[in-house]
Design a protein around this motif. Sequence first.
Motif, PDB file in Angstrom:
ATOM      1  N   CYS A   2      19.109   3.789  -8.025  1.00  0.00           N
ATOM      2  CA  CYS A   2      19.130   2.357  -7.570  1.00  0.00           C
ATOM      3  C   CYS A   2      18.820   2.108  -6.039  1.00  0.00           C
ATOM      4  CB  CYS A   2      20.512   1.823  -7.798  1.00  0.00           C
ATOM      5  SG  CYS A   2      20.990   0.141  -7.359  1.00  0.00           S
ATOM      6  N   VAL A   3      17.958   0.929  -5.976  1.00  0.00           N
ATOM      7  CA  VAL A   3      17.737   0.493  -4.558  1.00  0.00           C
ATOM      8  C   VAL A   3      18.766  -0.237  -3.926  1.00  0.00           C
ATOM      9  CG1 VAL A   3      16.012  -0.728  -3.225  1.00  0.00           C
ATOM     10  CG2 VAL A   3      15.272   0.132  -5.250  1.00  0.00           C
ATOM     11  N   ALA A  46       8.256  -0.403  -3.424  1.00  0.00           N
ATOM     12  CA  ALA A  46       9.365  -1.385  -4.085  1.00  0.00           C
ATOM     13  C   ALA A  46       9.275  -2.972  -4.316  1.00  0.00           C
ATOM     14  CB  ALA A  46      10.737  -0.917  -3.755  1.00  0.00           C
ATOM     15  N   GLY A  47       9.278  -3.600  -5.318  1.00  0.00           N
ATOM     16  CA  GLY A  47       8.981  -4.892  -5.339  1.00  0.00           C
ATOM     17  C   GLY A  47      10.498  -5.362  -5.062  1.00  0.00           C
ATOM     18  N   PRO A  48      10.541  -6.819  -4.369  1.00  0.00           N
ATOM     19  CA  PRO A  48      11.638  -7.707  -3.895  1.00  0.00           C
ATOM     20  C   PRO A  48      12.759  -7.799  -4.826  1.00  0.00           C
ATOM     21  CG  PRO A  48       9.699  -9.042  -4.092  1.00  0.00           C
ATOM     22  CD  PRO A  48       9.282  -7.757  -4.248  1.00  0.00           C
ATOM     23  N   ASP A  49      12.156  -7.790  -6.388  1.00  0.00           N
ATOM     24  CA  ASP A  49      13.124  -7.888  -7.311  1.00  0.00           C
ATOM     25  C   ASP A  49      13.982  -6.785  -7.702  1.00  0.00           C
ATOM     26  OD1 ASP A  49      11.043  -6.694  -8.273  1.00  0.00           O
ATOM     27  OD2 ASP A  49      11.112  -7.929 -10.159  1.00  0.00           O
ATOM     28  N   THR A  50      13.918  -5.576  -6.928  1.00  0.00           N
ATOM     29  CA  THR A  50      14.298  -4.327  -7.380  1.00  0.00           C
ATOM     30  C   THR A  50      15.638  -3.795  -6.492  1.00  0.00           C
ATOM     31  OG1 THR A  50      13.086  -2.877  -5.637  1.00  0.00           O
ATOM     32  CG2 THR A  50      12.154  -3.260  -7.939  1.00  0.00           C
ATOM     33  N   LEU A  51      15.951  -4.744  -5.461  1.00  0.00           N
ATOM     34  CA  LEU A  51      16.846  -4.391  -4.704  1.00  0.00           C
ATOM     35  C   LEU A  51      18.299  -4.599  -5.783  1.00  0.00           C
ATOM     36  CD1 LEU A  51      18.481  -4.185  -2.048  1.00  0.00           C
ATOM     37  CD2 LEU A  51      18.571  -6.625  -1.742  1.00  0.00           C
ATOM     38  N   GLY A  52      19.145  -3.703  -5.682  1.00  0.00           N
ATOM     39  CA  GLY A  52      20.309  -3.821  -6.489  1.00  0.00           C
ATOM     40  C   GLY A  52      20.085  -3.334  -7.859  1.00  0.00           C
ATOM     41  N   GLU A  53      19.099  -3.143  -8.193  1.00  0.00           N
ATOM     42  CA  GLU A  53      18.751  -2.778  -9.672  1.00  0.00           C
ATOM     43  C   GLU A  53      18.453  -1.329 -10.053  1.00  0.00           C
ATOM     44  OE1 GLU A  53      18.704  -4.921 -12.353  1.00  0.00           O
ATOM     45  OE2 GLU A  53      19.301  -6.475 -10.504  1.00  0.00           O
ATOM     46  N   ARG A  54      19.074  -0.873 -11.074  1.00  0.00           N
ATOM     47  CA  ARG A  54      18.787   0.647 -11.511  1.00  0.00           C
ATOM     48  C   ARG A  54      17.174   0.677 -11.901  1.00  0.00           C
ATOM     49  NH1 ARG A  54      23.876   0.611 -14.435  1.00  0.00           N
ATOM     50  NH2 ARG A  54      25.272   1.537 -13.157  1.00  0.00           N
ATOM     51  N   LEU A  55      16.672   1.895 -11.519  1.00  0.00           N
ATOM     52  CA  LEU A  55      15.159   2.063 -12.054  1.00  0.00           C
ATOM     53  C   LEU A  55      14.725   3.416 -12.104  1.00  0.00           C
ATOM     54  CD1 LEU A  55      12.876   1.077  -8.909  1.00  0.00           C
ATOM     55  CD2 LEU A  55      15.169   1.523  -8.815  1.00  0.00           C
ATOM     56  N   ARG A  56      13.744   3.751 -12.361  1.00  0.00           N
ATOM     57  CA  ARG A  56      13.322   5.222 -12.453  1.00  0.00           C
ATOM     58  C   ARG A  56      12.284   5.359 -11.371  1.00  0.00           C
ATOM     59  NH1 ARG A  56      13.567   8.093 -17.099  1.00  0.00           N
ATOM     60  NH2 ARG A  56      11.635   8.732 -17.349  1.00  0.00           N
ATOM     61  N   VAL A  57      12.721   6.384 -10.632  1.00  0.00           N
ATOM     62  CA  VAL A  57      11.708   6.544  -9.379  1.00  0.00           C
ATOM     63  C   VAL A  57      11.235   7.940  -9.602  1.00  0.00           C
ATOM     64  CG1 VAL A  57      13.003   5.049  -8.171  1.00  0.00           C
ATOM     65  CG2 VAL A  57      13.806   7.416  -8.377  1.00  0.00           C
ATOM     66  N   ARG A  58       9.973   8.220  -8.900  1.00  0.00           N
ATOM     67  CA  ARG A  58       9.157   9.594  -8.832  1.00  0.00           C
ATOM     68  C   ARG A  58       9.272  10.175  -7.529  1.00  0.00           C
ATOM     69  NH1 ARG A  58       5.817  11.271 -12.673  1.00  0.00           N
ATOM     70  NH2 ARG A  58       5.567   9.090 -13.500  1.00  0.00           N
ATOM     71  N   LEU A  59       9.696  11.250  -7.274  1.00  0.00           N
ATOM     72  CA  LEU A  59       9.742  12.072  -6.218  1.00  0.00           C
ATOM     73  C   LEU A  59       8.517  12.310  -5.441  1.00  0.00           C
ATOM     74  CD1 LEU A  59      11.556  13.059  -4.031  1.00  0.00           C
ATOM     75  CD2 LEU A  59      11.529  15.613  -5.233  1.00  0.00           C
ATOM     76  N   THR A  60       8.114  11.914  -4.585  1.00  0.00           N
ATOM     77  CA  THR A  60       6.688  11.916  -3.932  1.00  0.00           C
ATOM     78  C   THR A  60       6.714  13.050  -2.576  1.00  0.00           C
ATOM     79  OG1 THR A  60       6.834  10.245  -2.518  1.00  0.00           O
ATOM     80  CG2 THR A  60       5.871   9.811  -4.787  1.00  0.00           C
ATOM     81  N   GLN A  61       7.855  13.252  -2.157  1.00  0.00           N
ATOM     82  CA  GLN A  61       8.049  14.072  -1.052  1.00  0.00           C
ATOM     83  C   GLN A  61       9.376  14.586  -1.071  1.00  0.00           C
ATOM     84  OE1 GLN A  61       7.325  12.133   2.672  1.00  0.00           O
ATOM     85  NE2 GLN A  61       6.939  14.182   3.960  1.00  0.00           N
ATOM     86  N   ALA A  62       9.522  15.946  -0.518  1.00  0.00           N
ATOM     87  CA  ALA A  62      10.806  16.708  -0.191  1.00  0.00           C
ATOM     88  C   ALA A  62      10.597  17.622   0.613  1.00  0.00           C
ATOM     89  CB  ALA A  62      11.528  17.058  -1.515  1.00  0.00           C
ATOM     90  N   ASP A  63      10.555  17.483   2.235  1.00  0.00           N
ATOM     91  CA  ASP A  63      10.014  18.165   2.903  1.00  0.00           C
ATOM     92  C   ASP A  63      11.263  18.605   4.027  1.00  0.00           C
ATOM     93  OD1 ASP A  63       8.808  19.685   5.157  1.00  0.00           O
ATOM     94  OD2 ASP A  63       7.201  18.098   5.723  1.00  0.00           O
ATOM     95  N   PRO A  64      11.922  19.843   3.675  1.00  0.00           N
ATOM     96  CA  PRO A  64      12.989  20.055   4.877  1.00  0.00           C
ATOM     97  C   PRO A  64      12.469  20.319   6.153  1.00  0.00           C
ATOM     98  CG  PRO A  64      12.959  21.888   2.855  1.00  0.00           C
ATOM     99  CD  PRO A  64      11.654  20.782   2.923  1.00  0.00           C
ATOM    100  N   GLN A  65      11.261  20.752   6.573  1.00  0.00           N
ATOM    101  CA  GLN A  65      10.932  20.614   8.022  1.00  0.00           C
ATOM    102  C   GLN A  65      11.095  19.401   8.509  1.00  0.00           C
ATOM    103  OE1 GLN A  65      10.434  23.435   9.807  1.00  0.00           O
ATOM    104  NE2 GLN A  65      10.909  24.850   8.102  1.00  0.00           N
ATOM    105  N   ALA A  66      10.710  18.431   7.726  1.00  0.00           N
ATOM    106  CA  ALA A  66      10.519  16.852   8.307  1.00  0.00           C
ATOM    107  C   ALA A  66      11.810  16.040   7.974  1.00  0.00           C
ATOM    108  CB  ALA A  66       9.406  16.245   7.697  1.00  0.00           C
ATOM    109  N   ALA A  67      12.738  16.846   7.289  1.00  0.00           N
ATOM    110  CA  ALA A  67      14.027  16.311   7.210  1.00  0.00           C
ATOM    111  C   ALA A  67      13.896  14.942   6.315  1.00  0.00           C
ATOM    112  CB  ALA A  67      15.027  15.971   8.045  1.00  0.00           C
ATOM    113  N   LYS A  68      12.900  14.964   5.105  1.00  0.00           N
ATOM    114  CA  LYS A  68      12.688  13.570   4.706  1.00  0.00           C
ATOM    115  C   LYS A  68      12.410  13.741   2.989  1.00  0.00           C
ATOM    116  CE  LYS A  68       9.203   9.825   5.051  1.00  0.00           C
ATOM    117  NZ  LYS A  68       8.258   9.368   5.896  1.00  0.00           N
TER     118      LYS A  68
END
Length: 475
Positions: A422-423, A447-469
């Motif tokens: 959820c955004v 993310a479009g402006p209509d996504t705030l507060g809505e449930r949605l499916r999201v794809r993970l594009t980055q998970a970098d421990p060195q950058a903590a992001k």
Amino acid sequence: MPRRPVRVTGTPQGPLRTALAALRARLGVPEAFPPEVLAEAERAARDPVLPESDATDVPLFTIDPPGSTDLDQALHLSRQGSGYRVRYAIADVAAFVVPNGPLDREAHRRVFTLYFPDGRVPLHPPVLSEGAASLLPGQTRPAALWTIDLDGDGRTRAVDVRRALVRSRARLDYAGVQRQIDAGTAEEPLALLRTVGRLREALETERGGISLAVPEQEIVERDHTYEPVYRAPLPADGWNAQISLLTGMAAAELMLAHGTGVLRTLPPTPLGAVDRLHRTAFALHIDWPPHVSYAQLVRSLDPHRPRHAAFLQACATVMGHAEYTVFRDGHIPELTTHAAVAAPYTHCTAPLRRLVDRYTTEIALAACAGQDPPDWVLARLGVLHDRMTEGGRLASKVDRSCVDLVEAAVLQDRVGEVFEGCVVELTDHRGTVQVESPAVIGEIKDAGPDTLGERLRVRLTQADPQAAKVSFVPA
């Protein structure tokens, strides 16, 4: 106790620890103590300034996590007529630190003990914080000894604080305390922790205060992969915290009555923060009916449930930033209360790990004795505010960065996968998404402006421990 949001167990030299070392370097976290600071600490450990008053006959005990050696507080509880007496000894760091000496200057540079998932960076050299100044069992130590008398409902009737020699009899941990109290085997001074703690919790609810039962998040490392686990606090954690809150409130009232002090203040929760928490609750499938207040919701949550635990952690990070408010010479500030405490409050119970507590202790001791605070305290109040503010920013950045780093480590092998979320915040098509499982927070792009507060499916594009992001895009 300072909040420690995450802890890592597993391979001692794993890649997560390499990332944590890089994080410390990036944030400019202090490393080893300078030689002159260590030398002064050794001298002070051998020859502290000791008080004349002797309270070593009070059978105090400490309650801390297992293995803790930097013990700031020791307590003893007893019945006093129809009410209760709380004796609370706080380590007297001023007995070891000479104003403007090497130890003092280094403490002003560090400000806080900083907690990382793989260890801590202490405010004072361990020869003091884990040795001569720590309220270790069986050792005579200088302390600021609070005596707070309560009525039968747990309300404060009388307060006294003075310097005294003390000796703790036992070092207890939360799980052991809980077992003794639940089994009915605790002796009265310990058994009363539940009685007094519950009375103080009831008064907190009456005032409109909120104590967050924030779980500790443990990241278990196995074969270079990571699994998040939550450790929910026990009732004994909360009862013990109420004794510290009681003392901080008593110290604040002393300061206000005498016109000089340092308060911990927090304004009412901003509307935007509450809105974000509503969206976080929605993302985590936590029912928050419109007629239920934030305080009521928090008290209804079970920190043993992972989704509830994740929501409680979110509450600890988005409900505004408390400030250190300095005042003197009777000029009382406009805001004197802490919204979560719902009363005036100050930090005074952790001087081994927080710079300001040494100052607030001195002010409270002087106020109780009807004297002016020491000149070195008055001369530094303005500087103290600046140092605590700067140090607080670093401590908050450490907390946030550690959480971000370990969440990236948990997800680093799952890039490309799709998650439910959820955004919870959104600005210019870039915002923050709360993922349902695992309960992590990350950046979301496109993310479009209509996504705030809505449930949605999201794809993970980055998970970098060195950058903590951690980053996602709509799936």
